[in-house]
Design an enzyme around this catalytic site. Structure first.
Site, PDB file in Angstrom:
ATOM      1  CD  GLU A 119       0.167  51.753  33.738  1.00 56.16           C
ATOM      2  OE1 GLU A 119       0.389  51.102  34.877  1.00 56.16           O
ATOM      3  OE2 GLU A 119      -0.273  51.077  32.754  1.00 56.16           O
ATOM      4  CG  HIS A 142       4.857  52.869  30.649  1.00 54.30           C
ATOM      5  ND1 HIS A 142       5.304  51.571  30.522  1.00 54.30           N
ATOM      6  CD2 HIS A 142       3.605  53.130  29.924  1.00 54.30           C
ATOM      7  CE1 HIS A 142       4.401  51.032  29.672  1.00 54.30           C
ATOM      8  NE2 HIS A 142       3.175  51.865  29.440  1.00 54.30           N
ATOM      9  CG  HIS A 144       3.904  51.973  24.556  1.00 56.00           C
ATOM     10  ND1 HIS A 144       2.776  51.987  24.209  1.00 56.00           N
ATOM     11  CD2 HIS A 144       3.977  51.645  25.939  1.00 56.00           C
ATOM     12  CE1 HIS A 144       1.920  51.875  25.156  1.00 56.00           C
ATOM     13  NE2 HIS A 144       2.687  51.677  25.908  1.00 56.00           N
ATOM     14  CD  GLU A 172      29.400  52.078  23.931  1.00 57.20           C
ATOM     15  OE1 GLU A 172      28.402  52.877  23.977  1.00 57.20           O
ATOM     16  OE2 GLU A 172      30.536  52.526  23.349  1.00 57.20           O
ATOM     17  CG  HIS A 213       2.267  47.479  27.805  1.00 55.62           C
ATOM     18  ND1 HIS A 213       1.182  47.318  28.810  1.00 55.62           N
ATOM     19  CD2 HIS A 213       2.431  48.820  27.399  1.00 55.62           C
ATOM     20  CE1 HIS A 213       0.843  48.543  29.063  1.00 55.62           C
ATOM     21  NE2 HIS A 213       1.782  49.601  28.297  1.00 55.62           N
TER      22      HIS A 213
END
Ligand code: ZN
Length: 272
Positions: A119, A142, A144, A172, A213
């Site tokens: 990535e 990144h 999940h 919040e 994803h």
């Protein structure tokens, strides 16, 4: 960082990064080979890494002229965060972008033939574009987060609507993501396309949700980036836990049947 994470030769800048990778793994947001992180190093931080022979590197599919000369600490492709925390010199590395932005050279790490995350284009585009609106930004991450991904499978895939849902789930939430979220429909990951689309979203918000994803998040520090993910994930979980219309609880008459069957005499204030 725990002393057993690294040897004494590992620069201290790795500490908070290894810690956040460990947290992501323990939270279940970086299972198997999931999760990747890049951190833009200052010149002083870069100087803590021993210079390399400059023989390893690669050309980019598309150049990154705005990042010419910049150096990044990056997690390796195919490296589980579960293992990264035990052996960061193998599962992370430092790279420097060439003077014309067309290639990179490995400065440190990525031992045993490891390479930067697949990535990497998405990360570098993220740094490039986020840097235009947030010059102090250092991190692209990144992962999940489970409830956030689940949210994209039951919620309308509309940026404004999903932002409102998240804001409405915790007082919040609007403080953590005052600019809301960016949202991308499902697309193939690991491509330059998702990198370009994500980077465009990072101009408006510090977090982009990838449907079915995960998320790509930007921050001035790993703690700042992690905080945004935690807040979004908490709001998503709260929404999913309180979503109405599908619950079929045991009815009062069924409870009375149970009470009769087992000789229970429930107080009237609990079961009239
Ligand atoms: Zn992923």
């Amino acid at each position: 960082m725990n002393a057993d994470h690294t040897t004494a030769s590992v620069p201290s800048v790795l500490g908070p990064i290894v810690d956040v990778c460990a947290d992501l793994y323990r939270l279940g947001w970086a299972e198997n080979h999931a999760g990747n992180l890049s951190y833009r190093l200052t010149d002083a931080e870069l100087a803590c890494f021993p210079p390399s022979d400059g023989t390893r590197g690669a050309r980019f599919e598309s150049p990154f002229p705005d990042l010419a000369g910049a150096s990044f600490l990056v997690t390796a492709a195919g490296s589980p965060f579960r293992l990264l925390v035990k052996d960061p010199t193998r599962h992370t590395g430092v790279l420097t972008v060439s003077a014309d932005g067309s290639a990179y050279t490995v400065v440190w790490g990525f031992e045993d033939g490891k390479r930067p995350t697949s990535e990497l284009p998405a990360h570098l585009r993220g740094h490039q574009e986020r840097g235009k609106v947030e010059p102090d930004n250092r991190v692209i991450m990144h992962c999940h987060p489970t409830n956030t991904v689940a949210l994209t499978q039951v919620h309308e895939l509309d940026e404004a609507s999903m932002t409102r849902t998240l804001w409405a789930s915790n007082s919040e939430s609007i403080l953590a993501i005052p600019r809301g979220i960016g949202l991308l429909p499902w697309m193939v990951c690991g491509t330059d396309h998702i990198g370009v689309e994500s980077a465009a979203k990072l101009r408006d918000s510090s977090i982009v949700v990838w449907a079915s994803h995960g998320v790509l998040v930007a921050g001035r520090s790993v703690q700042a980036a992690m905080g945004v993910v935690e807040s979004v994930e908490k709001a998503a979980k709260t929404y999913l836990l309180t979503r109405g219309g599908e619950r079929r609880p045991i009815a009062d008459h069924q409870l009375r049947e149970l009470a009769a069957a087992f000789g229970i005499d429930p107080p009237a204030r609990f079961l009239p």
